[in-house]
Write a protein that holds these residues in place. Structure first.
Motif, PDB file in Angstrom:
ATOM      1  N   ARG A 231      19.959  43.321-110.664  1.00 43.76           N
ATOM      2  CA  ARG A 231      20.258  43.617-109.257  1.00 43.76           C
ATOM      3  C   ARG A 231      20.539  42.331-108.496  1.00 43.76           C
ATOM      4  O   ARG A 231      19.871  41.316-108.687  1.00 43.76           O
ATOM      5  N   GLY A 232      21.520  42.370-107.624  1.00 46.75           N
ATOM      6  CA  GLY A 232      21.889  41.204-106.836  1.00 46.75           C
ATOM      7  C   GLY A 232      20.817  40.793-105.845  1.00 46.75           C
ATOM      8  O   GLY A 232      19.948  41.597-105.471  1.00 46.75           O
ATOM      9  N   LEU A 233      20.887  39.549-105.399  1.00 47.64           N
ATOM     10  CA  LEU A 233      19.853  38.977-104.543  1.00 47.64           C
ATOM     11  C   LEU A 233      19.627  39.767-103.257  1.00 47.64           C
ATOM     12  O   LEU A 233      18.499  39.859-102.771  1.00 47.64           O
ATOM     13  N   SER A 234      20.694  40.329-102.721  1.00 44.19           N
ATOM     14  CA  SER A 234      20.572  41.087-101.463  1.00 44.19           C
ATOM     15  C   SER A 234      21.224  42.462-101.582  1.00 44.19           C
ATOM     16  O   SER A 234      21.626  43.052-100.576  1.00 44.19           O
ATOM     17  N   ALA A 235      21.312  42.963-102.791  1.00 41.06           N
ATOM     18  CA  ALA A 235      22.021  44.221-103.020  1.00 41.06           C
ATOM     19  C   ALA A 235      21.143  45.429-102.716  1.00 41.06           C
ATOM     20  O   ALA A 235      19.957  45.455-103.050  1.00 41.06           O
ATOM     21  N   THR A 236      21.733  46.437-102.102  1.00 38.42           N
ATOM     22  CA  THR A 236      21.044  47.709-101.939  1.00 38.42           C
ATOM     23  C   THR A 236      21.026  48.437-103.275  1.00 38.42           C
ATOM     24  O   THR A 236      21.780  48.096-104.204  1.00 38.42           O
ATOM     25  N   ILE A 237      20.186  49.446-103.365  1.00 35.29           N
ATOM     26  CA  ILE A 237      20.126  50.240-104.592  1.00 35.29           C
ATOM     27  C   ILE A 237      21.468  50.924-104.836  1.00 35.29           C
ATOM     28  O   ILE A 237      21.936  51.011-105.976  1.00 35.29           O
ATOM     29  N   GLU A 238      22.108  51.391-103.769  1.00 30.39           N
ATOM     30  CA  GLU A 238      23.413  52.040-103.915  1.00 30.39           C
ATOM     31  C   GLU A 238      24.445  51.059-104.475  1.00 30.39           C
ATOM     32  O   GLU A 238      25.219  51.397-105.377  1.00 30.39           O
ATOM     33  N   GLU A 239      24.459  49.827-103.962  1.00 29.32           N
ATOM     34  CA  GLU A 239      25.395  48.815-104.471  1.00 29.32           C
ATOM     35  C   GLU A 239      25.096  48.491-105.933  1.00 29.32           C
ATOM     36  O   GLU A 239      26.022  48.268-106.724  1.00 29.32           O
ATOM     37  N   PHE A 240      23.832  48.469-106.281  1.00 27.89           N
ATOM     38  CA  PHE A 240      23.415  48.241-107.669  1.00 27.89           C
ATOM     39  C   PHE A 240      23.965  49.338-108.572  1.00 27.89           C
ATOM     40  O   PHE A 240      24.516  49.074-109.649  1.00 27.89           O
ATOM     41  N   MET A 241      23.844  50.580-108.132  1.00 28.89           N
ATOM     42  CA  MET A 241      24.353  51.703-108.917  1.00 28.89           C
ATOM     43  C   MET A 241      25.867  51.633-109.071  1.00 28.89           C
ATOM     44  O   MET A 241      26.417  51.918-110.145  1.00 28.89           O
ATOM     45  N   TYR A 242      26.555  51.238-108.004  1.00 29.14           N
ATOM     46  CA  TYR A 242      28.014  51.136-108.085  1.00 29.14           C
ATOM     47  C   TYR A 242      28.444  50.018-109.042  1.00 29.14           C
ATOM     48  O   TYR A 242      29.472  50.144-109.716  1.00 29.14           O
ATOM     49  N   ALA A 243      27.656  48.940-109.100  1.00 35.66           N
ATOM     50  CA  ALA A 243      27.968  47.880-110.062  1.00 35.66           C
ATOM     51  C   ALA A 243      27.883  48.423-111.489  1.00 35.66           C
ATOM     52  O   ALA A 243      28.745  48.134-112.326  1.00 35.66           O
ATOM     53  N   ALA A 277      12.039  50.448-106.321  1.00 39.32           N
ATOM     54  CA  ALA A 277      13.379  50.645-106.875  1.00 39.32           C
ATOM     55  C   ALA A 277      13.321  51.288-108.257  1.00 39.32           C
ATOM     56  O   ALA A 277      14.250  52.000-108.655  1.00 39.32           O
ATOM     57  N   VAL A 278      12.229  51.042-108.990  1.00 37.04           N
ATOM     58  CA  VAL A 278      12.135  51.569-110.359  1.00 37.04           C
ATOM     59  C   VAL A 278      12.168  53.097-110.372  1.00 37.04           C
ATOM     60  O   VAL A 278      13.043  53.693-111.014  1.00 37.04           O
ATOM     61  N   PRO A 279      11.244  53.798-109.674  1.00 37.41           N
ATOM     62  CA  PRO A 279      11.328  55.271-109.713  1.00 37.41           C
ATOM     63  C   PRO A 279      12.579  55.826-109.046  1.00 37.41           C
ATOM     64  O   PRO A 279      13.085  56.874-109.460  1.00 37.41           O
ATOM     65  N   ILE A 280      13.084  55.116-108.023  1.00 46.38           N
ATOM     66  CA  ILE A 280      14.319  55.601-107.388  1.00 46.38           C
ATOM     67  C   ILE A 280      15.476  55.565-108.388  1.00 46.38           C
ATOM     68  O   ILE A 280      16.226  56.540-108.533  1.00 46.38           O
ATOM     69  N   LEU A 281      15.606  54.448-109.092  1.00 53.13           N
ATOM     70  CA  LEU A 281      16.683  54.326-110.083  1.00 53.13           C
ATOM     71  C   LEU A 281      16.488  55.305-111.235  1.00 53.13           C
ATOM     72  O   LEU A 281      17.463  55.846-111.776  1.00 53.13           O
ATOM     73  N   LYS A 282      15.240  55.550-111.617  1.00 47.77           N
ATOM     74  CA  LYS A 282      14.965  56.510-112.697  1.00 47.77           C
ATOM     75  C   LYS A 282      15.313  57.938-112.269  1.00 47.77           C
ATOM     76  O   LYS A 282      15.726  58.753-113.086  1.00 47.77           O
ATOM     77  N   GLN A 283      15.137  58.226-110.982  1.00 52.74           N
ATOM     78  CA  GLN A 283      15.470  59.555-110.478  1.00 52.74           C
ATOM     79  C   GLN A 283      16.967  59.724-110.239  1.00 52.74           C
ATOM     80  O   GLN A 283      17.534  60.767-110.526  1.00 52.74           O
ATOM     81  N   GLU A 284      17.587  58.674-109.699  1.00 52.78           N
ATOM     82  CA  GLU A 284      18.996  58.766-109.322  1.00 52.78           C
ATOM     83  C   GLU A 284      19.943  58.583-110.504  1.00 52.78           C
ATOM     84  O   GLU A 284      21.055  59.104-110.487  1.00 52.78           O
ATOM     85  N   THR A 285      19.526  57.810-111.513  1.00 52.93           N
ATOM     86  CA  THR A 285      20.398  57.542-112.659  1.00 52.93           C
ATOM     87  C   THR A 285      19.717  57.981-113.956  1.00 52.93           C
ATOM     88  O   THR A 285      18.523  58.271-113.980  1.00 52.93           O
ATOM     89  N   HIS A 286      20.505  57.986-115.019  1.00 43.99           N
ATOM     90  CA  HIS A 286      19.979  58.321-116.350  1.00 43.99           C
ATOM     91  C   HIS A 286      19.767  57.074-117.196  1.00 43.99           C
ATOM     92  O   HIS A 286      19.493  57.157-118.391  1.00 43.99           O
ATOM     93  N   LEU A 287      19.883  55.900-116.571  1.00 46.35           N
ATOM     94  CA  LEU A 287      19.823  54.640-117.306  1.00 46.35           C
ATOM     95  C   LEU A 287      18.398  54.092-117.358  1.00 46.35           C
ATOM     96  O   LEU A 287      17.624  54.278-116.421  1.00 46.35           O
ATOM     97  N   PRO A 288      18.035  53.394-118.430  1.00 48.36           N
ATOM     98  CA  PRO A 288      16.722  52.735-118.479  1.00 48.36           C
ATOM     99  C   PRO A 288      16.628  51.611-117.457  1.00 48.36           C
ATOM    100  O   PRO A 288      17.636  50.993-117.096  1.00 48.36           O
TER     101      PRO A 288
END
Length: 358
Positions: A231-243, A277-288
């Motif tokens: 994840r980028g230094l100032s990136a939102t979770i949404e921007e992280f997902m788009y990357a 961010a960990v549970p949010i990413l686990k819920q929003e995406t299928h990626l580890p």
């Protein structure tokens, strides 16, 4: 009176049905507008248009509702419409769990990342010599670990700091990894280096400073090796997902997301570990999802509690840095564990995790 009341209620039901049909018709049009905006790269929220519609209500309202009441109702409709556009876009994302409900599982030299077992990625911040990497590799092997990180290309804040050994560093990592039966995870900075680097790495790391290096993301999407995306230094979770979407859109779904702390006003730690961010990413995406406790805290005394927190909240793994003699390390000397500290760390953390061992 009873008959008249029944007739009026019947009229209201007919009007309600008409309103329902109109709202759903409006929603259908809104979704089409959302698709066009997405294609054109236009922001979904248009405050100028919303103000125009609210002014139209004020001009055309003839009662009996107060204008403020109608404006409030329509603002709720506008808000719901905006959410509908955003939800529709999330459904379309390849990284979204709505697109793929099942977890993505990534195989790295026999380790299955994403199954619920928790893993560790350890190694020096920067590759300095064969002897240095060899000592760390043996320590990893003693703990039953198989995933070794090491920086050959080092993006540094100052142009005068050690920039890494480059391709020679990757060759050292590969040699040691083959001798100790380990997998190599290392950062690549330039798309032009990617093809040659594939001969030496098992996992391509894209670092925080390159999270929005779109040409590098596209190039990583065209390979058939796993990618660890930080994840980028100032990136939102949404921007992280788009990357991550940039990589997946090119055909490579072997992506591990890595939370490594974000930049805030707090100075007690190097960065601020966004543990939620960990549970949010686990819920929003299928990626580890992994957590880098070294770069998020920048403090050796916080590595263990941060790692415990990461594992407790559901991370698929933890990253940390190890060096035979951190005091003389060419980069990030203050935050790397020495080998005895690494063994203490691992012996303690194994009590708190379903740890994979080779």
């Amino acid at each position: 009176m009873s008959k008249e009341l029944a007739e009026l209620r019947s009229e209201i039901e007919e009007v309600d049905e008409q309103i329902l049909a109109l709202l759903n018709n409006r929603a259908t049009i809104v979704k089409e507008i959302g698709k066009l905006k997405e294609m054109q790269g236009v922001k979904r929220f248009d405050p100028v248009r919303e103000r125009k519609l609210l002014d139209l209500i004020e001009d055309r309202n003839e009662g009996p509702f107060e204008t403020s009441t109608l404006q409030y109702i329509f603002k709720q409709i506008f808000k719901a419409s905006l959410e509908l556009q955003e939800d529709d876009n999330r459904k379309a994302l390849l990284v979204s769990r709505k697109k793929k409900p099942d977890d993505t599982i990534i195989n790295i030299k026999g380790e299955q990342i994403g199954t619920g077992e928790q893993h560790f990625v350890m190694g020096p911040c920067a590759v300095e010599s064969y002897e240095q990497v060899k000592q760390v590799a043996k320590a990893l092997k003693d703990q039953g670990l198989t995933l070794m990180r090491g920086g050959a290309f080092k993006p540094r804040t100052s142009p005068y700091d050690f920039q890494g050994l480059g391709m020679e560093g990757l060759k050292i990592l590969r040699r040691v990894a083959d001798e100790e039966n380990l997998a190599v995870i290392s950062e690549i900075l330039n798309p032009n280096d990617l093809e040659e680097a594939l001969d030496y790495v098992d996992v391509v790391q894209i670092g925080a400073r390159n999270m929005q290096n779109f040409e590098l993301l596209k190039a990583a999407g065209s390979i058939r090796k796993p990618v660890l995306l930080k994840r980028g230094l100032s990136a939102t979770i949404e921007e992280f997902m788009y990357a991550a979407e940039y990589i997946l859109a090119q055909g490579n779904d072997q992506i591990i997301l890595c939370e490594r702390g974000i930049r805030t006003y707090e100075k007690a730690t190097r960065n601020t570990l966004d543990i939620s961010a960990v549970p949010i990413l686990k819920q929003e995406t299928h990626l580890p999802v992994m957590v880098d406790v070294t770069h998020s805290t920048g403090r050796k005394d916080l590595l263990l509690p941060a790692a415990k927190a990461a594992l407790a909240i559901g991370a698929d793994g933890v990253m940390a840095e190890v060096h035979p003699d951190p005091a003389v390390a060419l980069s990030d000397s203050a935050q790397q564990m020495n080998i005895p500290q690494f063994h203490e760390f691992m012996n303690e953390i194994k009590k708190h995790a379903a740890v994979y061992t080779a």
